[in-house]
Motif scaffolding. Structure first.
Motif, mmCIF file in Angstrom:
data_model
loop_
_atom_site.group_PDB
_atom_site.id
_atom_site.type_symbol
_atom_site.label_atom_id
_atom_site.label_comp_id
_atom_site.label_asym_id
_atom_site.label_seq_id
_atom_site.Cartn_x
_atom_site.Cartn_y
_atom_site.Cartn_z
ATOM 1 N N SER A 17 -5.999 4.080 64.784
ATOM 2 C CA SER A 17 -6.344 4.230 63.370
ATOM 3 C C SER A 17 -5.317 3.554 62.460
ATOM 4 N N TYR A 18 -4.182 3.126 63.051
ATOM 5 C CA TYR A 18 -3.145 2.450 62.269
ATOM 6 C C TYR A 18 -3.042 0.985 62.662
ATOM 7 N N ASP A 19 -2.754 0.159 61.663
ATOM 8 C CA ASP A 19 -2.519 -1.267 61.879
ATOM 9 C C ASP A 19 -1.029 -1.525 61.632
ATOM 10 N N PHE A 20 -0.297 -1.873 62.699
ATOM 11 C CA PHE A 20 1.147 -2.071 62.615
ATOM 12 C C PHE A 20 1.534 -3.554 62.529
ATOM 13 N N SER A 21 0.583 -4.442 62.242
ATOM 14 C CA SER A 21 0.844 -5.883 62.313
ATOM 15 C C SER A 21 1.737 -6.382 61.181
ATOM 16 N N ASP A 22 1.710 -5.740 60.008
ATOM 17 C CA ASP A 22 2.534 -6.138 58.872
ATOM 18 C C ASP A 22 3.884 -5.443 58.991
ATOM 19 N N PRO A 23 5.001 -6.193 58.993
ATOM 20 C CA PRO A 23 6.313 -5.539 59.147
ATOM 21 C C PRO A 23 6.691 -4.656 57.969
ATOM 22 N N ARG A 24 5.988 -4.799 56.839
ATOM 23 C CA ARG A 24 6.348 -4.056 55.633
ATOM 24 C C ARG A 24 5.490 -2.803 55.421
ATOM 25 N N VAL A 25 4.206 -2.880 55.800
ATOM 26 C CA VAL A 25 3.257 -1.816 55.476
ATOM 27 C C VAL A 25 2.470 -1.428 56.719
ATOM 28 N N ILE A 26 2.276 -0.136 56.917
ATOM 29 C CA ILE A 26 1.393 0.368 57.969
ATOM 30 C C ILE A 26 0.072 0.744 57.314
ATOM 31 N N HIS A 27 -0.979 0.057 57.683
ATOM 32 C CA HIS A 27 -2.290 0.313 57.098
ATOM 33 C C HIS A 27 -3.067 1.298 57.965
ATOM 34 N N CYS A 28 -3.625 2.296 57.315
ATOM 35 C CA CYS A 28 -4.437 3.285 58.006
ATOM 36 C C CYS A 28 -5.902 3.038 57.675
ATOM 37 N N LYS A 29 -6.740 3.012 58.677
ATOM 38 C CA LYS A 29 -8.144 2.679 58.473
ATOM 39 C C LYS A 29 -8.897 3.752 57.701
ATOM 40 N N GLN A 30 -8.432 4.990 57.788
ATOM 41 C CA GLN A 30 -9.174 6.068 57.140
ATOM 42 C C GLN A 30 -8.310 6.968 56.259
ATOM 43 N N GLY A 31 -7.009 6.824 56.324
ATOM 44 C CA GLY A 31 -6.153 7.739 55.578
ATOM 45 C C GLY A 31 -5.076 7.038 54.788
ATOM 46 N N GLN A 32 -3.883 7.611 54.775
ATOM 47 C CA GLN A 32 -2.764 7.167 53.961
ATOM 48 C C GLN A 32 -2.059 5.961 54.567
ATOM 49 N N ASN A 33 -1.805 4.935 53.732
ATOM 50 C CA ASN A 33 -0.950 3.827 54.139
ATOM 51 C C ASN A 33 0.512 4.224 53.923
ATOM 52 N N TYR A 34 1.420 3.597 54.698
ATOM 53 C CA TYR A 34 2.837 3.919 54.604
ATOM 54 C C TYR A 34 3.664 2.641 54.577
ATOM 55 N N LEU A 35 4.859 2.740 53.996
ATOM 56 C CA LEU A 35 5.849 1.678 54.090
ATOM 57 C C LEU A 35 6.711 1.903 55.324
ATOM 58 N N THR A 36 7.124 0.825 55.966
ATOM 59 C CA THR A 36 7.967 0.944 57.151
ATOM 60 C C THR A 36 9.427 1.210 56.792
ATOM 61 N N SER A 37 9.771 1.007 55.539
ATOM 62 C CA SER A 37 11.144 1.229 55.085
ATOM 63 C C SER A 37 11.107 1.989 53.767
ATOM 64 N N ILE A 38 12.265 2.412 53.318
ATOM 65 C CA ILE A 38 12.388 3.019 51.997
ATOM 66 C C ILE A 38 13.515 2.304 51.267
ATOM 67 N N SER A 39 13.271 1.929 50.020
ATOM 68 C CA SER A 39 14.243 1.157 49.248
ATOM 69 C C SER A 39 14.929 2.027 48.204
ATOM 70 N N HIS A 40 16.165 1.661 47.901
ATOM 71 C CA HIS A 40 16.896 2.253 46.791
ATOM 72 C C HIS A 40 17.665 1.141 46.066
ATOM 73 N N ILE A 41 18.294 1.498 44.967
ATOM 74 C CA ILE A 41 19.019 0.535 44.140
ATOM 75 C C ILE A 41 20.513 0.841 44.213
ATOM 76 N N ARG A 42 21.309 -0.214 44.439
ATOM 77 C CA ARG A 42 22.772 -0.054 44.439
ATOM 78 C C ARG A 42 23.417 -0.924 43.364
#
Length: 348
Positions: free
Chosen positions: A81-106
Motif C-alpha cells: 500500500s506504500y510507494d517507497f520509490s521517492d527518497p523524499r516522500v512515501i506515498h500511500c495508495k489509500q491513506g496518509q502520505n509521509y516524509l522520509t525526513s523531518i526538517s528544522h531551521i538552524r
C-alpha cells in the motif's frame, strides 16, 4: 555571468551535528539570509532522519503535539500500500502520505559571508500540529529593527506558511499561519507599497492550474487577500514545470528585482530573474529567457535530490548580488553576479 565561490559548498553535512544521537543528517540547504549586528546570517534548513536499524522497516519521524516530541513510525517495506520509490516522500495508495525526513531551521553566522558557524541546536523546529512533519525553507524580511521569518510548515493537514517576528533571532512572536494549504515559496516585500504589504506565493496545483507565481497584499502581514497571478510557467522553456519565488524582492531604480526558481517537468531546478513594477508589483516588466544559475557543477548535479539549485535568500553587496543557494538538497553554496549582468539578461 555567475561566479561560484571557489570554496563551494560552503556548508555541508559534515558541518552539522544531528539534533539527537539516533538521527543522521541528510542535507543542509535552502538558507534564508540577512545581516544582523554587522554579520551575515543564514537560517539553514537541516533535514535529518532516524538511523535505520532494520532494512525491512522504513522509519518516519513525526512530531507528536500532545507529547511535545518527535516520535518514529515504522513502515514495513513489503507493504504494497506504500510507494517507497521517492527518497523524499512515501506515498500511500489509500491513506496518509509521509516524509522520509523531518526538517528544522538552524542559525548560522559569519563575518566574511563564507565561513559560517552553525549552531548545534535547532532554532526553529516542529512545535504544533501544523509543523508535525517539519519546518522548511525559511525566508527573512527585514523591516526596521524587526525581522520577519516565514517558512513552510508541513503536516497531515498539508503545507501552510507560518510567520514569526523577531528582533534578535533568540525569541520569536508567532503570527500564525498566513497562507492556507497547500502553499509555499512565500517571499514578503521589505516595505509597504501604496500603504499595503505584498507577498509572492505559490499555491498548489489543481485539476486545471499549473504551479504558477501569485501575489497577495495585506494591511497587517497577517490577513492576506486580493490574490492574483503574477507569472506563469512557460511551455518548452527551462521553467515549464513549476515556478516560485526564491529570494526576498529588493527595490532598484528599475523596479523590484526578484530572483525566482523554475523547474522543468523532469524536476531540473534553476534560478531566473524577473523585474516587477515598483508601484504595481503584480506587473512583470521583464523576465529572463535563460537561467541566472543552473545545475552544472558535480555538487549541484549529485546529492540527495540531484540536478537542483534553489535559493531562499541573497544579499546585495554594492552592485553585486551574493546568492546563497541549496545544491541538490544537500549543501549550501554561494554564487555572485553583477547587477548589470541581470539587467543585460532581462534586456532592461
Amino acid at each position: 555571468m555567475v561566479a561560484r565561490h571557489s570554496q563551494n559548498p560552503i556548508i555541508t553535512i559534515s558541518d552539522i551535528k544531528p539534533s539527537r544521537p539516533d538521527f543522521e543528517i541528510l542535507g543542509v540547504f535552502n538558507a534564508g539570509t540577512a545581516t544582523y549586528k554587522g554579520k551575515r546570517i543564514l537560517l539553514v534548513r537541516v533535514a535529518e532522519k532516524p538511523v535505520q536499524s532494520d532494512p525491512q522497516k522504513v522509519p518516519v519521524p513525526i512530531f507528536n503535539p500532545a507529547q511535545k516530541k518527535v516520535e518514529v513510525l515504522l513502515l514495513d517495506r513489503s507493504d504494497s500500500s506504500y510507494d517507497f520509490s521517492d527518497p523524499r516522500v512515501i506515498h500511500c495508495k489509500q491513506g496518509q502520505n509521509y516524509l522520509t525526513s523531518i526538517s528544522h531551521i538552524r542559525y548560522a553566522e559569519s563575518e566574511d559571508g563564507i565561513h559560517f558557524r552553525v549552531a548545534d541546536e535547532p532554532l526553529i523546529a516542529a512545535f504544533d500540529e501544523y509543523t508535525a512533519f517539519g519546518v522548511e525553507d525559511a525566508r527573512i524580511t527585514q523591516m526596521g529593527d524587526d525581522y520577519y521569518v516565514n517558512f513552510s510548515a508541513a503536516s497531515e493537514y498539508g503545507i501552510v506558511t507560518r510567520l514569526l517576528r523577531t528582533k534578535d533571532f533568540a525569541s520569536f512572536q508567532d503570527l500564525g499561519n498566513i497562507f492556507h494549504p497547500d502553499n509555499k515559496d512565500v517571499t514578503i516585500f521589505p516595505e509597504k507599497i501604496n500603504g499595503l504589504y505584498y507577498a509572492l506565493h505559490r499555491p498548489s496545483t489543481s485539476e486545471y492550474g499549473a504551479p504558477n507565481l501569485w501575489i497577495a497584499d495585506s494591511p497587517d502581514l497577517v490577513h492576506w487577500g486580493n490574490n492574483r497571478v503574477a507569472a506563469t510557467v512557460r511551455p518548452n522553456q527551462w521553467d515549464n514545470g513549476r515556478i516560485g519565488a526564491s529570494c526576498v524582492p529588493f527595490l532598484t531604480e528599475k523596479g523590484w528585482l526578484e530572483i525566482y526558481h523554475g523547474a522543468t517537468k523532469e524536476n531540473r531546478y534553476c534560478l531566473g530573474a524577473m523585474l516587477l513594477k515598483a508601484d504595481e508589483p503584480w506587473k512583470v516588466l521583464a523576465r529572463s529567457e535563460r537561467p541566472v544559475l543552473e545545475p552544472e557543477m558535480p555538487y549541484e548535479l549529485n546529492g540527495f535530490f540531484g540536478n537542483v539549485v534553489f535559493s531562499c535568500g541573497l544579499l546585495a553587496n554594492g552592485r553585486q548580488l551574493d546568492i546563497y543557494y541549496g545544491a541538490s538538497d544537500d549543501s549550501v553554496c554561494l554564487a555572485s553576479v553583477p547587477v548589470q549582468e541581470i539587467w543585460d539578461l532581462l534586456g532592461v
